[in-house]
Write an enzyme that holds these catalytic residues in place. Structure first.
Site, PDB file in Angstrom:
ATOM      1  N   HIS A 100     -18.714   1.071  21.898  1.00 27.05           N
ATOM      2  CA  HIS A 100     -19.853   1.908  22.303  1.00 27.05           C
ATOM      3  C   HIS A 100     -20.563   1.319  23.507  1.00 27.05           C
ATOM      4  O   HIS A 100     -20.542   0.114  23.716  1.00 27.05           O
ATOM      5  CB  HIS A 100     -20.924   1.975  21.197  1.00 27.05           C
ATOM      6  CG  HIS A 100     -20.420   2.210  19.828  1.00 27.05           C
ATOM      7  ND1 HIS A 100     -20.728   1.390  18.769  1.00 27.05           N
ATOM      8  CD2 HIS A 100     -19.610   3.179  19.341  1.00 27.05           C
ATOM      9  CE1 HIS A 100     -20.143   1.849  17.677  1.00 27.05           C
ATOM     10  NE2 HIS A 100     -19.443   2.926  17.988  1.00 27.05           N
ATOM     11  N   HIS A 114     -24.337   0.598  24.535  1.00 32.77           N
ATOM     12  CA  HIS A 114     -25.657   0.488  23.909  1.00 32.77           C
ATOM     13  C   HIS A 114     -26.753   0.632  24.966  1.00 32.77           C
ATOM     14  O   HIS A 114     -26.453   0.807  26.151  1.00 32.77           O
ATOM     15  CB  HIS A 114     -25.729  -0.815  23.109  1.00 32.77           C
ATOM     16  CG  HIS A 114     -24.964  -0.757  21.806  1.00 32.77           C
ATOM     17  ND1 HIS A 114     -25.565  -0.889  20.580  1.00 32.77           N
ATOM     18  CD2 HIS A 114     -23.647  -0.544  21.563  1.00 32.77           C
ATOM     19  CE1 HIS A 114     -24.641  -0.769  19.625  1.00 32.77           C
ATOM     20  NE2 HIS A 114     -23.473  -0.562  20.191  1.00 32.77           N
ATOM     21  N   HIS A 143     -27.180   2.578  20.074  1.00 30.65           N
ATOM     22  CA  HIS A 143     -26.263   3.268  20.987  1.00 30.65           C
ATOM     23  C   HIS A 143     -27.058   3.971  22.095  1.00 30.65           C
ATOM     24  O   HIS A 143     -28.155   4.476  21.836  1.00 30.65           O
ATOM     25  CB  HIS A 143     -25.466   4.356  20.245  1.00 30.65           C
ATOM     26  CG  HIS A 143     -24.538   3.821  19.201  1.00 30.65           C
ATOM     27  ND1 HIS A 143     -23.814   4.644  18.376  1.00 30.65           N
ATOM     28  CD2 HIS A 143     -24.215   2.549  18.880  1.00 30.65           C
ATOM     29  CE1 HIS A 143     -23.073   3.890  17.570  1.00 30.65           C
ATOM     30  NE2 HIS A 143     -23.306   2.621  17.841  1.00 30.65           N
ATOM     31  N   HIS A 183     -24.854  10.516  15.885  1.00 32.38           N
ATOM     32  CA  HIS A 183     -23.645   9.777  16.268  1.00 32.38           C
ATOM     33  C   HIS A 183     -22.392  10.634  16.032  1.00 32.38           C
ATOM     34  O   HIS A 183     -22.341  11.422  15.096  1.00 32.38           O
ATOM     35  CB  HIS A 183     -23.586   8.504  15.423  1.00 32.38           C
ATOM     36  CG  HIS A 183     -22.349   7.708  15.590  1.00 32.38           C
ATOM     37  ND1 HIS A 183     -22.004   7.114  16.782  1.00 32.38           N
ATOM     38  CD2 HIS A 183     -21.356   7.400  14.728  1.00 32.38           C
ATOM     39  CE1 HIS A 183     -20.854   6.472  16.627  1.00 32.38           C
ATOM     40  NE2 HIS A 183     -20.442   6.630  15.389  1.00 32.38           N
ATOM     41  N   HIS A 223     -23.549  10.619  20.658  1.00 33.87           N
ATOM     42  CA  HIS A 223     -24.339   9.837  21.603  1.00 33.87           C
ATOM     43  C   HIS A 223     -23.561   9.757  22.926  1.00 33.87           C
ATOM     44  O   HIS A 223     -22.325   9.684  22.903  1.00 33.87           O
ATOM     45  CB  HIS A 223     -24.548   8.415  21.091  1.00 33.87           C
ATOM     46  CG  HIS A 223     -25.251   8.339  19.764  1.00 33.87           C
ATOM     47  ND1 HIS A 223     -25.023   7.341  18.856  1.00 33.87           N
ATOM     48  CD2 HIS A 223     -26.193   9.155  19.221  1.00 33.87           C
ATOM     49  CE1 HIS A 223     -25.794   7.524  17.799  1.00 33.87           C
ATOM     50  NE2 HIS A 223     -26.510   8.628  17.981  1.00 33.87           N
ATOM     51  N   ASP A 273     -21.088   6.949  22.745  1.00 28.48           N
ATOM     52  CA  ASP A 273     -20.043   6.933  21.710  1.00 28.48           C
ATOM     53  C   ASP A 273     -18.646   7.022  22.319  1.00 28.48           C
ATOM     54  O   ASP A 273     -18.184   8.107  22.687  1.00 28.48           O
ATOM     55  CB  ASP A 273     -20.224   8.118  20.746  1.00 28.48           C
ATOM     56  CG  ASP A 273     -21.362   7.912  19.779  1.00 28.48           C
ATOM     57  OD1 ASP A 273     -21.771   6.758  19.563  1.00 28.48           O
ATOM     58  OD2 ASP A 273     -21.848   8.929  19.216  1.00 28.48           O
ATOM     59  N   HIS A 294     -17.213  -3.850  18.326  1.00 32.34           N
ATOM     60  CA  HIS A 294     -17.679  -4.212  16.985  1.00 32.34           C
ATOM     61  C   HIS A 294     -16.567  -4.858  16.166  1.00 32.34           C
ATOM     62  O   HIS A 294     -15.396  -4.868  16.558  1.00 32.34           O
ATOM     63  CB  HIS A 294     -18.195  -2.956  16.271  1.00 32.34           C
ATOM     64  CG  HIS A 294     -19.506  -2.469  16.806  1.00 32.34           C
ATOM     65  ND1 HIS A 294     -20.715  -2.778  16.226  1.00 32.34           N
ATOM     66  CD2 HIS A 294     -19.796  -1.699  17.884  1.00 32.34           C
ATOM     67  CE1 HIS A 294     -21.697  -2.206  16.921  1.00 32.34           C
ATOM     68  NE2 HIS A 294     -21.164  -1.544  17.941  1.00 32.34           N
ATOM     69  N   ARG A 319     -21.484  -7.009  15.964  1.00 27.92           N
ATOM     70  CA  ARG A 319     -21.122  -6.885  17.385  1.00 27.92           C
ATOM     71  C   ARG A 319     -20.423  -8.172  17.791  1.00 27.92           C
ATOM     72  O   ARG A 319     -21.050  -9.223  17.817  1.00 27.92           O
ATOM     73  CB  ARG A 319     -22.382  -6.666  18.215  1.00 27.92           C
ATOM     74  CG  ARG A 319     -23.151  -5.445  17.733  1.00 27.92           C
ATOM     75  CD  ARG A 319     -24.479  -5.279  18.438  1.00 27.92           C
ATOM     76  NE  ARG A 319     -25.213  -4.164  17.829  1.00 27.92           N
ATOM     77  CZ  ARG A 319     -26.305  -3.623  18.324  1.00 27.92           C
ATOM     78  NH1 ARG A 319     -26.809  -4.088  19.463  1.00 27.92           N
ATOM     79  NH2 ARG A 319     -26.900  -2.623  17.713  1.00 27.92           N
TER      80      ARG A 319
HETATM   81 CU   LIG Z   1     -21.978  -0.147  19.006  1.00 26.08          CU
END
Ligand SMILES: [Cu+2]
Ligand SMILES: *[C@@H]1O[C@H](CO)[C@@H](O)[C@H](O)[C@H]1NC(C)=O
Ligand SMILES: *[C@@H]1O[C@H](CO)[C@@H](O)[C@H](O)[C@H]1NC(C)=O
Ligand SMILES: *[C@@H]1O[C@H](CO)[C@@H](O)[C@H](O)[C@H]1NC(C)=O
Ligand SMILES: *[C@@H]1O[C@H](CO)[C@@H](O)[C@H](O)[C@H]1NC(C)=O
Length: 177
Positions: free
Chosen positions: A68, A70, A86, A94, A103, A106, A145, A168
């Site tokens: 993602h 952020h 995000h 999401h 998002h 995403d 992640h 993360r």
């Molecule tokens: Cu993320």
């Protein structure tokens, strides 16, 4: 003649630069200076979306890992937790990259190889690296992640905000080169 060629070369190089955007994220294991790879972002025209390509090493082997953009700067110590939620400028739920509701940040998941090396090659029609101001991700962190992004629709835990993608593990700031 020489002068004309020089001017022509300058014009060509200006046109090439003004025709597209390129940005890169140098990726680090969270909270360390361990450099693990580079991810490039290539945007030719706003209607064409962004081509995302790169390679990253030292990830959990044979895994499907949430990926993602952020919303907050992570600073020089590569603290991926500092990246906030995000990137979600439209304040919606999401989702997965191809979902109508997602998002902006995403990007779904990436697949790591059995030795933890990972090739990334995808296109995304929602993020921008400069042509669209609202969806612009330059200056923001891209995060990998430890777990799989469940896509947002399981109704379990934080599915509709984080995809339950876990810790993360790596991140880098998307910057013009
Ligand atoms: Cu993320
Ligand atoms: C990393 O960022 C998080 C969230 O802002 C913060 O709580 C934590 O203290 C930071 N860790 C370090 C080592 O700076
Ligand atoms: C975002 O949407 C939620 C409802 O889905 C709402 O509670 C919240 O206030 C909104 N935040 C902003 C900044 O608009
Ligand atoms: C996510 O789901 C929870 C529980 O179903 C709900 O309360 C919350 O408003 C939802 N959040 C978003 C961003 O849709
Ligand atoms: C990452 O996930 C693996 C597999 O579920 C787990 O064993 C490990 O503790 C997790 N690591 C972190 C940092 O969350």
């Amino acid at each position: 003649m020489q002068l004309i060629l020089t001017i022509l070369a300058l014009v060509v190089s200006f046109v090439q630069k003004s025709n597209g955007n390129y940005a890169e994220a140098l990726m680090y294991l969270t909270g360390t200076n361990d450099f693990i790879g580079t991810i490039g972002f290539n945007e030719q025209e706003v209607a064409w979306g962004v081509i995302i390509s790169g390679s990253v090493n030292r990830l959990r082997p044979s895994a499907t890992l949430g990926f993602h953009i952020h919303s907050l700067p992570i600073g020089n110590n590569h603290n991926c937790s500092a990246g906030g939620a995000h990137f979600n400028p439209y304040n919606v739920s999401h989702g997965m990259p191809r979902d109508a509701v997602r998002h902006v940040g995403d990007l779904g998941n990436i697949e790591t190889d059995a030795d933890g090396r990972t090739y990334i090659a995808m296109r995304d029609d929602v993020i921008s690296i400069g042509f669209d101001k609202t969806r612009n991700v330059v200056g923001l962190p891209i995060v990998i992640h430890n777990l799989t992004d469940d896509g947002g629709h399981t109704g379990k835990g934080e599915s509709n905000t984080t995809g339950n993608a876990g810790a993360r593990v790596a991140c880098g700031t998307i910057l013009f080169t």
